[in-house]
Design a protein around this motif. Structure first.
Motif, PDB file in Angstrom:
ATOM      1  N   THR A  43      56.580  39.240  37.158  1.00  0.00           N
ATOM      2  CA  THR A  43      55.271  38.643  37.401  1.00  0.00           C
ATOM      3  C   THR A  43      54.399  39.565  38.232  1.00  0.00           C
ATOM      4  OG1 THR A  43      56.251  36.417  37.324  1.00  0.00           O
ATOM      5  CG2 THR A  43      54.078  36.638  38.346  1.00  0.00           C
ATOM      6  N   PRO A  49      54.234  36.828  29.933  1.00  0.00           N
ATOM      7  CA  PRO A  49      55.133  35.671  29.938  1.00  0.00           C
ATOM      8  C   PRO A  49      55.617  35.298  28.546  1.00  0.00           C
ATOM      9  CG  PRO A  49      52.859  34.954  30.138  1.00  0.00           C
ATOM     10  CD  PRO A  49      52.843  36.452  30.222  1.00  0.00           C
ATOM     11  N   ARG A 230      47.162  26.851  29.192  1.00  0.00           N
ATOM     12  CA  ARG A 230      47.785  27.415  30.393  1.00  0.00           C
ATOM     13  C   ARG A 230      48.544  28.693  30.068  1.00  0.00           C
ATOM     14  NH1 ARG A 230      48.777  21.853  31.303  1.00  0.00           N
ATOM     15  NH2 ARG A 230      50.909  22.059  30.515  1.00  0.00           N
ATOM     16  N   LEU A 231      49.267  28.685  28.940  1.00  0.00           N
ATOM     17  CA  LEU A 231      50.013  29.875  28.539  1.00  0.00           C
ATOM     18  C   LEU A 231      49.061  31.033  28.270  1.00  0.00           C
ATOM     19  CD1 LEU A 231      52.616  31.324  27.669  1.00  0.00           C
ATOM     20  CD2 LEU A 231      52.304  30.322  25.380  1.00  0.00           C
ATOM     21  N   ARG A 233      46.142  31.563  29.580  1.00  0.00           N
ATOM     22  CA  ARG A 233      45.649  32.069  30.867  1.00  0.00           C
ATOM     23  C   ARG A 233      46.678  32.964  31.536  1.00  0.00           C
ATOM     24  NH1 ARG A 233      43.238  26.301  33.068  1.00  0.00           N
ATOM     25  NH2 ARG A 233      41.266  26.352  31.889  1.00  0.00           N
ATOM     26  N   GLN A 234      47.953  32.567  31.451  1.00  0.00           N
ATOM     27  CA  GLN A 234      49.014  33.378  32.043  1.00  0.00           C
ATOM     28  C   GLN A 234      49.120  34.735  31.351  1.00  0.00           C
ATOM     29  OE1 GLN A 234      52.481  30.933  31.672  1.00  0.00           O
ATOM     30  NE2 GLN A 234      51.793  29.426  33.181  1.00  0.00           N
ATOM     31  N   ARG A 237      46.184  36.787  32.493  1.00  0.00           N
ATOM     32  CA  ARG A 237      46.373  37.200  33.888  1.00  0.00           C
ATOM     33  C   ARG A 237      47.376  38.355  33.968  1.00  0.00           C
ATOM     34  NH1 ARG A 237      48.056  32.571  35.820  1.00  0.00           N
ATOM     35  NH2 ARG A 237      45.919  31.765  35.911  1.00  0.00           N
ATOM     36  N   ALA A 238      48.437  38.266  33.172  1.00  0.00           N
ATOM     37  CA  ALA A 238      49.438  39.337  33.160  1.00  0.00           C
ATOM     38  C   ALA A 238      48.828  40.638  32.652  1.00  0.00           C
ATOM     39  CB  ALA A 238      50.626  38.935  32.293  1.00  0.00           C
TER      40      ALA A 238
END
Length: 271
Positions: A43, A49, A230-231, A233-234, A237-238
């Motif tokens: 992370t 993810p 949500r996934l 966005r993750q 972000r990654a």
């Protein structure tokens, strides 16, 4: 996709309630849930993810969502259904579009950014997608005609997302391949074959799950769209974290070089 109960979500009795990419989103989330989470170190360094099993479904969902937004904005007089489940074999139609220019099945190919896959640039792969699109349109025509008790023709469209040109696509007869940027304009300029009353009637019939399901009592899978948001966005972000690390590394190189050059100079100035 086969039906699975999702707590807090009910399967819609009207397929017009289905969001774009519903089927592939559901499969993406199921595969993602079965994968181990990222480590804390992963992370920190921006490891995606997404699991390798979920990634193809995630990419497919992005394409269907992009085309779905375009179809939703075609304008008044048009009706669109997304992720229409067909039969009991887990198959679905990416989008079913009904309007003045007729009835269309719409298949999506994503060519954008890091999700552009080499096989999508392969003319043989594109031709295979085209053949499946033609077969899908023919199947949709049979089922829609049976439910409406009148012959209804269905045309096959393949829409590419992010493709600069279509010169490398070999498509069989009976399918039209369009870039996403050309889709809305083409639909609005196509000759009219249905009146508003016809569009409303066909849309109502197409929106019934029973029009497409093989057995009575089957229904479309419910889908947890917020979980996919949500996934996504993750994942973004990654990607941002990785980019930051790359930028930091690029900056560190000249600094290190300058430091290595500057040290002897400073030493020479000392008494």
């Amino acid at each position: 996709m086969t039906s699975r109960a999702v707590p807090g979500f009910e399967a819609p009795s009207d397929l017009r309630m289905r969001p774009p990419g519903a089927s592939v989103i559901g499969e993406c989330l199921r595969r993602q849930a079965a994968s181990p989470p990222r480590s804390r170190l992963g992370t920190i360094f921006g490891r995606s993810p997404l699991s390798s099993l979920a990634r193809p479904w995630y990419v497919g969902a992005l394409g269907e969502i992009a085309v779905g937004r375009l179809l939703d904005g075609v304008g008044p007089g048009w009706s669109v259904l997304h992720a229409v489940p067909v039969g009991c074999d887990g198959g679905d139609i990416d989008h079913l579009l009904i309007g003045p220019a007729g009835v269309f099945t719409v298949t999506t190919l994503l060519h954008e950014g890091e999700h552009r896959r080499a096989r999508d640039r392969d003319p043989l792969y594109a031709a295979g997608v085209g053949r499946r699109a033609v077969a899908e349109a023919a199947r949709a025509a049979r089922q829609l005609s049976a439910a409406a008790h009148l012959p209804i023709g269905v045309r096959a469209l393949v829409v590419t997302v992010g493709a600069r040109s279509l010169s490398d696509h070999a498509s069989p007869e009976g399918v039209l391949v369009l870039r996403d940027r050309d889709l809305t304009r083409w639909l609005r300029s196509a000759p009219q074959v249905w009146h508003a009353g016809d569009v409303a009637r066909i849309s109502s019939i197409a929106a019934r799950p029973g029009t497409w399901m093989t057995h009575r009592g089957e229904h479309a899978d419910p889908v947890d769209v917020p979980a996919f948001v949500r996934l996504r966005r993750q994942v973004r972000r990654a990607a941002g974290t990785r980019a930051a690390w790359v930028a930091a590394g690029a900056l560190a190189v000249p600094v290190a070089v300058a430091a290595s050059i500057g040290a002897p100079v400073v030493a020479a100035m000392l008494p």
